[in-house]
Design an enzyme around this catalytic site. Sequence first.
Site, PDB file in Angstrom:
ATOM      1  N   HIS A 398       0.802  -1.228   0.000  1.00 38.43           N
ATOM      2  CA  HIS A 398       0.000   0.000   0.000  1.00 38.43           C
ATOM      3  C   HIS A 398       0.832   1.274   0.000  1.00 38.43           C
ATOM      4  CE1 HIS A 398      -3.970  -1.883   0.951  1.00 38.43           C
ATOM      5  NE2 HIS A 398      -3.197  -2.817   1.477  1.00 38.43           N
ATOM      6  N   LYS A 591      -8.346  13.804   5.357  1.00 40.03           N
ATOM      7  CA  LYS A 591      -7.522  12.593   5.309  1.00 40.03           C
ATOM      8  C   LYS A 591      -6.491  12.715   6.422  1.00 40.03           C
ATOM      9  CE  LYS A 591      -6.582  13.759   0.906  1.00 40.03           C
ATOM     10  NZ  LYS A 591      -6.780  12.617   0.042  1.00 40.03           N
ATOM     11  N   ARG A 592      -5.700  11.662   6.672  1.00 40.93           N
ATOM     12  CA  ARG A 592      -4.647  11.786   7.658  1.00 40.93           C
ATOM     13  C   ARG A 592      -3.737  12.960   7.299  1.00 40.93           C
ATOM     14  NH1 ARG A 592      -4.118   7.678  11.719  1.00 40.93           N
ATOM     15  NH2 ARG A 592      -2.226   8.849  12.196  1.00 40.93           N
ATOM     16  N   LYS A 597       0.875  14.377   1.842  1.00 36.95           N
ATOM     17  CA  LYS A 597      -0.478  14.709   1.380  1.00 36.95           C
ATOM     18  C   LYS A 597      -0.668  16.222   1.195  1.00 36.95           C
ATOM     19  CE  LYS A 597      -2.498  10.651   3.690  1.00 36.95           C
ATOM     20  NZ  LYS A 597      -3.214   9.817   2.703  1.00 36.95           N
ATOM     21  N   THR A 702      -8.529   6.582  -1.554  1.00 39.15           N
ATOM     22  CA  THR A 702      -9.867   6.021  -1.766  1.00 39.15           C
ATOM     23  C   THR A 702     -10.932   7.077  -1.475  1.00 39.15           C
ATOM     24  OG1 THR A 702      -9.547   5.045   0.419  1.00 39.15           O
ATOM     25  CG2 THR A 702      -9.460   3.554  -1.452  1.00 39.15           C
ATOM     26  N   LYS A 706     -14.733   8.353  -3.197  1.00 38.20           N
ATOM     27  CA  LYS A 706     -15.982   8.623  -2.467  1.00 38.20           C
ATOM     28  C   LYS A 706     -16.546   9.992  -2.832  1.00 38.20           C
ATOM     29  CE  LYS A 706     -14.080   5.729   1.133  1.00 38.20           C
ATOM     30  NZ  LYS A 706     -13.245   5.683   2.336  1.00 38.20           N
TER      31      LYS A 706
END
Length: 860
Positions: A398, A591-592, A597, A702, A706
């Site tokens: 991952h 998100k985290r 990110k 992911t 969504k």
Amino acid sequence: MLPYMNSKDDHHRRCATGILPHQQPRWLPPPETLHLWKEFETPEPAEIAAIQKSFLRHVTKTFARTAFNMDNFASYQGTAYSLRDRLIDKWNITQQHHTREDPKRVYYLSLEFLLGRSLDSCLLSLGVKDIYKKALDELGFRLEDLIGEEVDAALGNGGLGRLAACYMDSLATLDYPAWGYGIRYNYGIFKQLIVDGYQTEFPDYWLNFGNPWEIERLDVSYEVRFRGYVNKVTEEDGTISYVWEGGEKVVAVAYDVPIPGYGTMNTINIRLWSAKPAREFDFAMFNDGNYDKAVEEQKSAENITSVLYPNDNHMVGKILRLKQQYLFVCATLQDAIRRFKKTNRPWSDFPYQVSIQLNDTHPTLGIPELQRILIDEEGLSWDDAWDIVTKTFSFTNHTVLPEALERWAVPLVQDLLPRHMMIIFDINLFFLQKVEKKFPGDRDRLRRMSIIEEGHPQNVRMAFLAIVGSHTVNGVAELHSNLIKNVIFTDFVEYYEGNKFTNVTNGITPRRWLHQCNPALSDFITQKLGSDSWVKDLEQLKKLKEFVDDPAVQKQWMAIKRQNKVRLADYIHSITSIQVSPDSLFDIQVKRIHEYKRQFMNILGVIHRYLRLKKMTPEQKAKEVPRLVVFAGKSAPGYFIAKLVIKLINSVGEVINNDPEIGDVLKVVFIPNYNVSLAEIIIPASDISQHISTAGTEASGTSNMKFVLNGGIILGTVDGANIEIGEEIGEDNIFFFGVKADEVEDIRHLNRYRKIEMDPDLRNVLDAIEKGTFGDPKIFEPLVATLTVGGDYYLISKDFASYIEAQADADEAYKDKVGWAKKSILCTAGMSKFSSDRSINEYAEKIWKIKPCSVPATLP
Ligand code: F58
């Protein structure tokens, strides 16, 4: 003796779920009582009276409430328990059917399952939501209020854990004979509170008020050994065997979480292990006056499964984590082997009956553990055992981030699992011998490919062990799978001639992530398509394209979006007291929190917008698209820089939200404690969502799927699954920006050797921070330094101009209401590929070689 402290013999005796015709169970019911058993095996009817009766029975008998002593929580409990009875009915039939049919099963091993709430999703899967609503209504309760009483099951960090939960939903829905295995942590991911703008963590003791969704199975338990020594035994015929003895033992006890398929009988199981002390209380020690020590020993066993490690994409080398991993695989393999042995097949059948998927490297110890069981306990030869092992396991990677790849210090493994360390050395030796044969004399290749990394201390590279011990290795999106092949595991691709490596692009369950979280849109889609079959067959969403030019559909579509924005605005107000306008563009990044990110880039972009607005006249400002920028997400507790990003977001929000010259034109909100149920409110409300990782760093993502499924538009980099989403929905319906993955290395290389050219707009933004516009600039120095003296590893400066440009394009596009509505419809319409049903079918066909096994409504 406590029930879970079974003798070894007992483990083999118990038949858990179903007895085969040729087997003689220990206990047989008296024949004259069989009709009673039959009655209780028959699922309850889905009728108002039956529902009310079972609700009242649980409320009064299980929870000792009365009509005059009720509250929403008690009625949630009553509802959940009544539904649980229905789940167990289906679960029992499923397990007995599987026992009789004995199909090949898949075991999905994951240290994380981020399930969120269960009441709503179970009601929908069982097709009883409307009737429960009515039944409760008549009793004076509102189902919506009860749903909100449930605490999230948050046994995961982020994407990897939530993926496991989506995959369980699809496995059940598609009638696959599957089991999830994991750990029942007493503490899930911590609760995040924001205090003075900083993240603070609180323990998530989620079991405090009981958990209706699990079945404690004191009858399913296995011993797990740690430490001890390995005895070498030479038989009379000269053969050598090894026996692992001594050390300390704990017991893993099973807790079962039934997962119902949507609109089908199939109800699969997630079996979560909880550690308990193996011995009864040591009275000798107690009598010696060592009470404290005796209690301590009991507690140290329970500690093993106490807490989920809260790191996202970062490896921690703590011994307790290694203990968790081993307890998990040890109990799971014993359970799978017990089930396999019930049918008396030869060991050579094992890989044709059992497929084990490793969700990242966390359960990789399963590989040496199965090898150990086969050679030390079952007496197979090394080669026969290894053949079985490598036909059984498959492995999903991952991440490509080096700091997330698991490595365990050899001395640590040697101490905790001495026999496993020997086996890992042997696996490595035999593997390297084969590599040497294929590439004679290439010593550097042997060093690069060795499962044991040289150093002080040596380390076990778990990803290499997982690759060598698996028949298939997959990445989670096309780009990511290519990076695996061409960058991180190239030597292995060459050695295996490409045969082991493949891609399965991630997916999400459309049940939770559209049908459940966005009921208005779900109903509208059903109405337009004339059927709700899209919920199980997402391909059908393509038909929405026919309506894209229909003004009535566009209007209704955007009215639903607005309703969802109002719902989020209300939530934001209730939590933060900040009033936001549902007429602004909702721009969301949840998100985290992690440097890769780039939430930092987002907030720097917000500051840039603010500075621009500050220079405008009121007339100019009135022409701007009003924007609400929403952030949510947890940082790992020890991740200093990520925590500073949260502080900066809150400090910037504080200034902007209270600036009277700005008003609704710009608002910034950090919503605390992001979790699955919060995601269900946030995601349907987005106009834009940001997925802006440095190209090549986000394996898939992911939440991007969504948002788009709910008609939100991505503003993102050419990374992970964004790329495939763009291919499916059309590049006009996504705002891409930034450098490509294959440019990143060269840019980093240059950055190392020359002064970084700072983007001038970004320089202004940093100046504002350094001037103290957002509070004491000293606080943010280490954060700003990551861009200046730190080398800007995540290329924020490089991407900043194109990021700002993409944001401007989004503003422009949003002004065209019809154009935006079309984009939004095309987003949803193009998302068929990203159903987890598609992903699971790919795994089933390509990797697991399993087939659906449909379960009858009642047993013959
Ligand atoms: C995530 N990994 C990836 N790891 O970052 C994301 O791109 C991908 O979509 C998702 O997996 C599903 O494939 C992730 O969430 C973790 O949280 C690990 C938890 C345990 C420690 C190491 C990170």
